[in-house]
Design a protein around this motif. Structure first.
Motif, PDB file in Angstrom:
ATOM      1  N   SER A 196      -1.399   6.639   6.263  1.00 43.52           N
ATOM      2  CA  SER A 196      -0.927   6.161   7.666  1.00 43.52           C
ATOM      3  C   SER A 196      -1.143   5.964   8.463  1.00 43.52           C
ATOM      4  CB  SER A 196       0.097   7.555   7.925  1.00 43.52           C
ATOM      5  OG  SER A 196       1.496   7.160   8.534  1.00 43.52           O
ATOM      6  N   PRO A 197      -1.269   4.556   9.598  1.00 46.68           N
ATOM      7  CA  PRO A 197      -2.398   4.722  10.978  1.00 46.68           C
ATOM      8  C   PRO A 197      -2.500   5.360  11.860  1.00 46.68           C
ATOM      9  CG  PRO A 197      -1.245   2.454  10.008  1.00 46.68           C
ATOM     10  CD  PRO A 197      -0.752   3.710   9.376  1.00 46.68           C
ATOM     11  N   LYS A 198      -3.261   6.065  12.479  1.00 45.59           N
ATOM     12  CA  LYS A 198      -2.957   6.080  14.268  1.00 45.59           C
ATOM     13  C   LYS A 198      -2.844   4.781  14.964  1.00 45.59           C
ATOM     14  CE  LYS A 198      -4.789  10.705  13.490  1.00 45.59           C
ATOM     15  NZ  LYS A 198      -5.823  11.870  13.422  1.00 45.59           N
ATOM     16  N   GLY A 199      -3.066   3.651  14.565  1.00 44.86           N
ATOM     17  CA  GLY A 199      -3.310   2.832  15.480  1.00 44.86           C
ATOM     18  C   GLY A 199      -3.187   1.618  15.134  1.00 44.86           C
ATOM     19  N   THR A 200      -2.671   0.580  16.368  1.00 48.37           N
ATOM     20  CA  THR A 200      -2.142  -0.688  15.884  1.00 48.37           C
ATOM     21  C   THR A 200      -0.552  -0.920  15.074  1.00 48.37           C
ATOM     22  OG1 THR A 200      -2.974  -1.730  13.561  1.00 48.37           O
ATOM     23  CG2 THR A 200      -4.855  -1.100  15.385  1.00 48.37           C
ATOM     24  N   MET A 201      -0.739  -2.401  14.981  1.00 48.11           N
ATOM     25  CA  MET A 201       1.087  -2.670  14.636  1.00 48.11           C
ATOM     26  C   MET A 201       0.566  -3.138  13.360  1.00 48.11           C
ATOM     27  SD  MET A 201       0.967  -6.680  16.768  1.00 48.11           S
ATOM     28  CE  MET A 201       2.787  -6.638  14.916  1.00 48.11           C
ATOM     29  N   PHE A 202      -0.458  -2.705  12.466  1.00 50.50           N
ATOM     30  CA  PHE A 202      -0.511  -3.021  11.262  1.00 50.50           C
ATOM     31  C   PHE A 202      -1.017  -1.814   9.967  1.00 50.50           C
ATOM     32  CE2 PHE A 202      -2.225  -5.862  13.945  1.00 50.50           C
ATOM     33  CZ  PHE A 202      -1.725  -7.372  13.427  1.00 50.50           C
ATOM     34  N   VAL A 203      -0.821  -2.112   8.563  1.00 49.95           N
ATOM     35  CA  VAL A 203      -1.004  -1.239   7.650  1.00 49.95           C
ATOM     36  C   VAL A 203      -2.487  -1.468   6.704  1.00 49.95           C
ATOM     37  CG1 VAL A 203      -0.164  -0.265   5.426  1.00 49.95           C
ATOM     38  CG2 VAL A 203       0.900   0.138   7.724  1.00 49.95           C
ATOM     39  N   TRP A 204      -3.129  -1.649   6.498  1.00 50.29           N
ATOM     40  CA  TRP A 204      -4.720  -2.162   6.073  1.00 50.29           C
ATOM     41  C   TRP A 204      -4.148  -0.986   4.604  1.00 50.29           C
ATOM     42  CZ3 TRP A 204      -6.974  -5.811   6.025  1.00 50.29           C
ATOM     43  CH2 TRP A 204      -8.682  -6.295   4.861  1.00 50.29           C
ATOM     44  N   ALA A 205      -3.378  -1.572   3.677  1.00 47.84           N
ATOM     45  CA  ALA A 205      -4.181  -1.102   1.922  1.00 47.84           C
ATOM     46  C   ALA A 205      -4.562  -1.759   0.786  1.00 47.84           C
ATOM     47  CB  ALA A 205      -2.605  -1.618   1.577  1.00 47.84           C
ATOM     48  N   LYS A 206      -5.652  -0.827   0.695  1.00 52.74           N
ATOM     49  CA  LYS A 206      -6.450  -1.358  -0.568  1.00 52.74           C
ATOM     50  C   LYS A 206      -5.514  -1.983  -1.734  1.00 52.74           C
ATOM     51  CE  LYS A 206     -10.511   0.306  -2.771  1.00 52.74           C
ATOM     52  NZ  LYS A 206     -11.515   1.341  -2.831  1.00 52.74           N
ATOM     53  N   ILE A 207      -5.780  -3.275  -2.268  1.00 57.59           N
ATOM     54  CA  ILE A 207      -4.997  -3.937  -3.492  1.00 57.59           C
ATOM     55  C   ILE A 207      -5.111  -2.480  -5.102  1.00 57.59           C
ATOM     56  CG2 ILE A 207      -4.818  -5.260  -4.943  1.00 57.59           C
ATOM     57  CD1 ILE A 207      -7.013  -6.647  -2.761  1.00 57.59           C
ATOM     58  N   PRO A 208      -3.641  -2.104  -5.314  1.00 54.92           N
ATOM     59  CA  PRO A 208      -4.245  -1.100  -6.033  1.00 54.92           C
ATOM     60  C   PRO A 208      -4.596  -1.508  -6.958  1.00 54.92           C
ATOM     61  CG  PRO A 208      -1.827  -1.409  -5.651  1.00 54.92           C
ATOM     62  CD  PRO A 208      -2.780  -2.575  -4.869  1.00 54.92           C
ATOM     63  N   ASP A 209      -5.213  -0.163  -7.841  1.00 57.89           N
ATOM     64  CA  ASP A 209      -6.296  -0.885  -9.221  1.00 57.89           C
ATOM     65  C   ASP A 209      -6.375  -1.698 -10.327  1.00 57.89           C
ATOM     66  OD1 ASP A 209      -7.605   0.979  -7.598  1.00 57.89           O
ATOM     67  OD2 ASP A 209      -7.546   3.119  -9.505  1.00 57.89           O
ATOM     68  N   GLN A 210      -5.295  -1.993 -10.624  1.00 55.37           N
ATOM     69  CA  GLN A 210      -4.460  -2.157 -11.506  1.00 55.37           C
ATOM     70  C   GLN A 210      -4.286  -4.016 -11.578  1.00 55.37           C
ATOM     71  OE1 GLN A 210      -2.256  -0.365  -9.765  1.00 55.37           O
ATOM     72  NE2 GLN A 210      -0.319  -0.615 -10.189  1.00 55.37           N
ATOM     73  N   PHE A 211      -4.718  -4.025  -9.690  1.00 55.21           N
ATOM     74  CA  PHE A 211      -4.844  -5.607  -9.535  1.00 55.21           C
ATOM     75  C   PHE A 211      -5.786  -6.244  -8.748  1.00 55.21           C
ATOM     76  CE2 PHE A 211       0.214  -4.036  -9.284  1.00 55.21           C
ATOM     77  CZ  PHE A 211       0.453  -5.004 -10.189  1.00 55.21           C
ATOM     78  N   ALA A 212      -6.516  -4.868  -8.470  1.00 51.38           N
ATOM     79  CA  ALA A 212      -8.225  -5.427  -7.650  1.00 51.38           C
ATOM     80  C   ALA A 212      -8.954  -5.844  -8.605  1.00 51.38           C
ATOM     81  CB  ALA A 212      -8.831  -3.946  -8.304  1.00 51.38           C
TER      82      ALA A 212
END
Length: 388
Positions: A317-333
């Motif tokens: 959960s980010p502490k700032g901005t209006m975004f979420v930066w999500a690492k691509i799930p392993d099965q789709f990496a």
């Protein structure tokens, strides 16, 4: 014939192919939850709109304005900094109004560097950070930033390896797209670094107010000696829901501000004066609207993070901005961020921004923008749950 010399170094727009698939799906009648572009979806607070309407009805406000911004707005900027950060800003020599941050930063880099000069910028980052330098004929070295990187350590390593030495370091916290945040101690280290290596600092402070969970974003200018080495940009776009108004400002080192003022005097006549007058009300008026905007983004952040984690996509959960930066799930990496973003549109009916669009080091991630309401976000989560 290739007459467009400045375009030679601009790569194809990474987001274009993803946007085309999104628009094709919508034209085919599919309901796509769009969490791609960071474009605030709410209206500007009414008291700011009312002031604009009042000001625009006065013919004297329709004339050319001042490229550096009207005096009363620069005074409001100075007061805003003093109230919020206890930083003293001279409205005549240390503040200038810009046509948003993109314009201001682009013109500042244009007047700062010569062709071939080296600029340090985060990677991944907001595209104007590196491309303002590239458009101006400079060379950019990307400094890795993100949850798995120590930006300052990477900065020191890059400095050792780079010759000639860089002229400018561009930073931005809270950071788009990685949502990284820092404390005042970090900025103090940056000031010391800038003095040691004779580098100018530009800090993009666009997300100053979009912070959560008790975190308060410090201003770069709060660091001792910051005024000696750099400037800070702020945009009214996010804090006051004014993205289309195109108004921001730059404050800090008077020599740098003077250079920006001089080049802007050749290139523009400033922001439409009624917008500047309304911006005075935004900065000096009641700030409960900023709290409401922050609360709205927090609600959406919590909805998205909770939904992603329930679906099996574990994202911090980010502490700032209006975004979420999500690492691509392993099965789709293995797909990379562009193909994975296309896949999400086709299979989950949700649009995100591919991390590659922000730099090569972002290709393992996608960025969600919190620009749909919680009901629509939950609808998008249902699509993600299907592919997971």
């Amino acid at each position: 014939m290739k007459p467009f010399a400045r375009l030679d170094r601009l790569p194809p727009y990474v987001f274009a192919s993803v946007n085309k698939i999104k628009m094709d799906a919508r034209h085919a009648g599919k309901d796509i939850i769009d969490l791609g572009m960071g474009n605030p979806d709410q209206g500007t607070p009414q008291h700011i709109v009312d002031k604009l309407i009042e000001a625009v009805q006065k013919p004297q406000n329709h004339r050319y304005s001042a490229s550096m911004g009207i005096k009363k707005l620069r005074m409001a900027i100075s007061s805003w900094y003093k109230r919020r950060y206890d930083v003293d800003i001279d409205p005549d020599n240390e503040a200038i109004v810009t046509i948003g941050v993109k314009e201001g930063m682009s013109h500042l880099i244009l007047v700062t560097i010569r062709p071939g000069d080296i600029i340090f910028a985060p990677n991944p980052t907001y595209p104007i950070h590196p491309y303002s330098a590239i458009i101006s004929g400079g060379n950019v070295r990307g400094i890795p930033v993100g949850p798995d990187s120590d930006f300052f350590e990477n900065l020191m390593e890059a400095t050792k390896q780079t010759w000639p030495k860089p002229k400018v370091l561009i930073i931005s916290y809270p950071h788009n797209p990685t949502t990284e945040v820092v404390d005042l101690e970090f900025f103090e280290k940056i000031v010391a670094y800038a003095k040691e290596h004779n580098i100018m600092i530009i800090h993009d402070f666009a997300y100053a107010d979009l912070v959560f969970d008790g975190y308060k974003a410090p201003s770069f200018l709060q660091a001792k000696g910051a005024m000696d080495v750099g400037v800070e940009f702020f945009s009214l776009s996010k804090s006051y829901n004014m993205p289309g108004w195109r108004v921001g400002f730059c404050v800090g080192n008077p020599e740098v501000i003077g250079a920006l003022r001089r080049i802007k005097s050749y290139l523009d006549y400033g922001v439409f004066q009624p917008i500047q007058i309304a911006s005075i009300i935004a900065l000096n008026g009641p700030q409960d609207c900023v709290e409401e905007i922050r609360a709205l983004y927090k609600e959406r952040r919590d909805t998205l993070i909770s939904g992603l984690n329930r679906a099996g996509w574990n994202v911090p959960s980010p502490k700032g901005t209006m975004f979420v930066w999500a690492k691509i799930p392993d099965q789709f990496a293995g797909m990379g961020s562009v193909e994975f973003s296309k896949f999400l549109i086709k299979e989950a009916k949700i649009a995100v921004a591919p991390g590659l669009g922000f730099g090569a080091y972002g290709d393992e991630y996608v960025r969600f923008a919190l620009i749909e309401n919680s009901m629509r976000i939950n609808q998008g989560i249902r699509g993600i749950r299907k592919i997971m």
